[in-house]
Write a protein that holds these residues in place. Structure first.
Motif, PDB file in Angstrom:
ATOM      1  N   UNK A  16     -43.658   6.548  18.987  1.00 35.03           N
ATOM      2  CA  UNK A  16     -43.950   5.287  19.671  1.00 35.03           C
ATOM      3  C   UNK A  16     -42.663   4.588  20.076  1.00 35.03           C
ATOM      4  N   UNK A  17     -42.780   3.777  21.104  1.00 38.25           N
ATOM      5  CA  UNK A  17     -41.692   2.916  21.548  1.00 38.25           C
ATOM      6  C   UNK A  17     -42.283   1.623  22.065  1.00 38.25           C
ATOM      7  N   UNK A  18     -41.494   0.574  22.021  1.00 44.81           N
ATOM      8  CA  UNK A  18     -41.886  -0.686  22.635  1.00 44.81           C
ATOM      9  C   UNK A  18     -40.809  -1.109  23.631  1.00 44.81           C
ATOM     10  N   UNK A  19     -41.198  -1.249  24.873  1.00 43.29           N
ATOM     11  CA  UNK A  19     -40.294  -1.736  25.907  1.00 43.29           C
ATOM     12  C   UNK A  19     -40.487  -3.241  26.065  1.00 43.29           C
ATOM     13  N   UNK A  20     -39.399  -3.910  26.391  1.00 39.85           N
ATOM     14  CA  UNK A  20     -39.436  -5.361  26.628  1.00 39.85           C
ATOM     15  C   UNK A  20     -38.966  -5.656  28.044  1.00 39.85           C
ATOM     16  N   UNK A  21     -39.533  -6.705  28.610  1.00 40.84           N
ATOM     17  CA  UNK A  21     -39.113  -7.191  29.926  1.00 40.84           C
ATOM     18  C   UNK A  21     -38.976  -8.701  29.836  1.00 40.84           C
ATOM     19  N   UNK A  22     -37.755  -9.166  29.935  1.00 39.29           N
ATOM     20  CA  UNK A  22     -37.495 -10.597  29.886  1.00 39.29           C
ATOM     21  C   UNK A  22     -37.370 -11.135  31.301  1.00 39.29           C
ATOM     22  N   UNK A  23     -38.164 -12.136  31.617  1.00 43.95           N
ATOM     23  CA  UNK A  23     -38.164 -12.737  32.950  1.00 43.95           C
ATOM     24  C   UNK A  23     -37.468 -14.086  32.909  1.00 43.95           C
ATOM     25  N   UNK A  24     -36.714 -14.354  33.961  1.00 47.93           N
ATOM     26  CA  UNK A  24     -36.049 -15.649  34.073  1.00 47.93           C
ATOM     27  C   UNK A  24     -36.070 -16.089  35.530  1.00 47.93           C
ATOM     28  N   UNK A  25     -35.749 -17.337  35.744  1.00 45.12           N
ATOM     29  CA  UNK A  25     -35.776 -17.873  37.100  1.00 45.12           C
ATOM     30  C   UNK A  25     -37.100 -18.579  37.357  1.00 45.12           C
ATOM     31  N   UNK A  26     -37.616 -18.388  38.556  1.00 46.41           N
ATOM     32  CA  UNK A  26     -38.836 -19.077  38.984  1.00 46.41           C
ATOM     33  C   UNK A  26     -40.092 -18.379  38.467  1.00 46.41           C
ATOM     34  N   UNK A  27     -40.211 -18.323  37.165  1.00 42.94           N
ATOM     35  CA  UNK A  27     -41.323 -17.580  36.554  1.00 42.94           C
ATOM     36  C   UNK A  27     -42.672 -18.232  36.836  1.00 42.94           C
ATOM     37  N   UNK A  28     -42.659 -19.501  37.244  1.00 42.62           N
ATOM     38  CA  UNK A  28     -43.927 -20.168  37.565  1.00 42.62           C
ATOM     39  C   UNK A  28     -44.644 -19.470  38.718  1.00 42.62           C
ATOM     40  N   UNK A  29     -43.889 -18.753  39.536  1.00 35.83           N
ATOM     41  CA  UNK A  29     -44.466 -18.126  40.728  1.00 35.83           C
ATOM     42  C   UNK A  29     -45.082 -16.757  40.467  1.00 35.83           C
ATOM     43  N   UNK A  30     -44.902 -16.253  39.249  1.00 34.63           N
ATOM     44  CA  UNK A  30     -45.410 -14.908  38.949  1.00 34.63           C
ATOM     45  C   UNK A  30     -46.931 -14.919  38.885  1.00 34.63           C
ATOM     46  N   UNK A  31     -47.563 -14.016  39.638  1.00 40.41           N
ATOM     47  CA  UNK A  31     -49.023 -13.893  39.608  1.00 40.41           C
ATOM     48  C   UNK A  31     -49.465 -12.612  38.914  1.00 40.41           C
ATOM     49  N   UNK A  32     -48.584 -11.637  38.856  1.00 41.53           N
ATOM     50  CA  UNK A  32     -48.933 -10.369  38.195  1.00 41.53           C
ATOM     51  C   UNK A  32     -47.645  -9.726  37.700  1.00 41.53           C
ATOM     52  N   UNK A  33     -47.710  -9.130  36.522  1.00 38.93           N
ATOM     53  CA  UNK A  33     -46.560  -8.414  35.979  1.00 38.93           C
ATOM     54  C   UNK A  33     -47.018  -7.086  35.417  1.00 38.93           C
ATOM     55  N   UNK A  34     -46.093  -6.168  35.389  1.00 40.56           N
ATOM     56  CA  UNK A  34     -46.475  -4.888  34.827  1.00 40.56           C
ATOM     57  C   UNK A  34     -45.320  -3.919  34.760  1.00 40.56           C
ATOM     58  N   UNK A  35     -45.678  -2.667  34.591  1.00 40.54           N
ATOM     59  CA  UNK A  35     -44.713  -1.588  34.427  1.00 40.54           C
ATOM     60  C   UNK A  35     -45.045  -0.440  35.371  1.00 40.54           C
ATOM     61  N   UNK A  36     -43.997   0.116  35.931  1.00 39.07           N
ATOM     62  CA  UNK A  36     -44.070   1.344  36.706  1.00 39.07           C
ATOM     63  C   UNK A  36     -43.087   2.325  36.095  1.00 39.07           C
ATOM     64  N   UNK A  37     -43.225   3.574  36.451  1.00 36.60           N
ATOM     65  CA  UNK A  37     -42.273   4.585  35.981  1.00 36.60           C
ATOM     66  C   UNK A  37     -42.025   5.618  37.060  1.00 36.60           C
ATOM     67  N   UNK A  38     -40.861   6.248  36.944  1.00 32.67           N
ATOM     68  CA  UNK A  38     -40.498   7.297  37.894  1.00 32.67           C
ATOM     69  C   UNK A  38     -39.799   8.413  37.158  1.00 32.67           C
TER      70      UNK A  38
END
Length: 118
Positions: A16-38
């Motif tokens: 198992x692993x846990x990834x983190x994503x820290x958001x900063x800036x105009x976070x009030x505008x975020x309507x959807x967040x998620x993860x993609x991979x390549x």
């Protein structure tokens, strides 16, 4: 919105692993967040996303039942909890944010590498 991922690394198959994503800036505008991979030689693909304000997750069939998203709204951090990892999960994982008014754009993190070893 600025996104910074962390938590990637080497893990054995079945682990198992846990990834983190820290958001900063105009976070009030975020309507959807998620993860993609390549993965090398492949197109970027959706892993899982959540609409802001909802706990409902849209996940790829390949990760359903193994990966989940959680959020800490107090710190504007999103997590990807990955269980039962296998070699097909090896990829660069990117955090993604879809922005609404007034930006109507999207933001991407720089990516964090996940490598699953057998």
């Amino acid at each position: 919105v600025h996104l910074v991922e962390s938590g990637g690394g080497l893990v054995q198959a079945g682990g198992s692993l846990r990834l983190s994503c820290a958001a900063s800036g105009s976070t009030f505008s975020v309507v959807r967040m998620g993860w993609y991979r390549q993965a090398p030689g492949k197109q970027r693909e959706l892993v899982a996303t959540q609409i802001r304000g909802s706990s409902s997750t849209h996940a790829a069939d390949s990760v359903k039942g193994r990966f989940t998203i959680s959020r800490d709204d107090a710190t504007n951090t999103m997590y990807l909890h990955m269980n039962s990892l296998n070699s097909e999960d090896t990829a660069m994982y990117y955090c993604y944010a879809q922005l609404g008014s007034p930006f109507w754009s999207e933001s991407w993190g720089q990516g964090t590498q996940v490598t699953v070893t057998s």
